[in-house]
Design a protein around this motif. Sequence first.
Motif, short mmCIF file in Angstrom:
data_model
loop_
_atom_site.label_atom_id
_atom_site.label_comp_id
_atom_site.label_asym_id
_atom_site.label_seq_id
_atom_site.Cartn_x
_atom_site.Cartn_y
_atom_site.Cartn_z
N UNK A 67 -29.30 25.26 -12.80
CA UNK A 67 -28.28 25.57 -11.71
C UNK A 67 -28.51 25.11 -10.12
N UNK A 68 -29.68 25.11 -10.35
CA UNK A 68 -29.53 24.79 -8.80
C UNK A 68 -29.58 23.29 -8.60
N UNK A 69 -29.49 22.32 -9.52
CA UNK A 69 -30.04 20.80 -8.85
C UNK A 69 -29.17 20.04 -8.85
N UNK A 70 -28.85 19.66 -7.75
CA UNK A 70 -28.19 19.80 -6.20
C UNK A 70 -27.25 18.17 -6.06
N UNK A 71 -28.58 17.63 -6.99
CA UNK A 71 -27.79 15.84 -7.61
C UNK A 71 -27.67 15.40 -6.05
N UNK A 72 -28.68 15.40 -4.37
CA UNK A 72 -29.04 15.02 -3.77
C UNK A 72 -30.05 14.00 -4.12
N UNK A 73 -31.76 14.11 -5.62
CA UNK A 73 -32.01 12.88 -6.18
C UNK A 73 -31.26 12.43 -7.58
N UNK A 74 -32.27 11.03 -8.14
CA UNK A 74 -31.70 11.42 -9.53
C UNK A 74 -32.55 13.05 -10.15
N UNK A 75 -31.85 12.83 -11.16
CA UNK A 75 -32.86 14.26 -12.21
C UNK A 75 -33.77 14.43 -12.38
N UNK A 76 -34.89 12.89 -12.81
CA UNK A 76 -36.29 12.51 -13.16
C UNK A 76 -36.76 12.97 -12.17
#
Length: 196
Positions: A67-76
């Motif tokens: 839930x803290x992933x902000x899509x500023x990079x690829x998920x991988x």
Amino acid sequence: MDQKEHHKPTDRVLVDRVLSGNTRAFGTIIRDTEGLVAQIVFKMIPDREERRDIAQDIYLKVFQKLDSFRFQSKLSTWIARIAYNTCINQLEKNKISAIGNPYPLPTDHEDEHEYPDEQDLEETLMGAEFTSLLASEIEKLPALYKLLITLYHHQELSYSEIGQIVALPEGTIKSYLFRARKMLRERIQMIYNKGI
């Protein structure tokens, strides 16, 4: 395979599904990234017993922090960063430095054009024997160098993506890659010179 690849959900869709309670979507994330995570764990953690626990720990952290992933990079790339940090923490716990000397001294004017015979050497040694020797020598490199070689040459990630994973500036990554290649080149030349 092609059809499946064509309908592959985006990172955002997958993350939204997991956060909505869809555990199958998390399975998809694991499947999509386990090769990269395995490369990082295998290159950094020498103890075979620890590797499985660490991989489980990595995906537990991914699940907890998704839930803290902000899509500023690829998920991988984000997951690879978690994998790298988890491995570094484990190495520190085990008191092993990722690059041998924790503070390698930069050598003056590291320039990839210093070794004009590099291409000649590579052309001479190409083939199955060389590939096997190279793989064996890569395994002997310090953990961080081994990881950088793998991410750059095998996973074909850009300097920028690698920088996001290992939290180092691109210039440092280039310098470390240069050192790693130089170490490999010197070791391989030594082995072949002994054989002559």
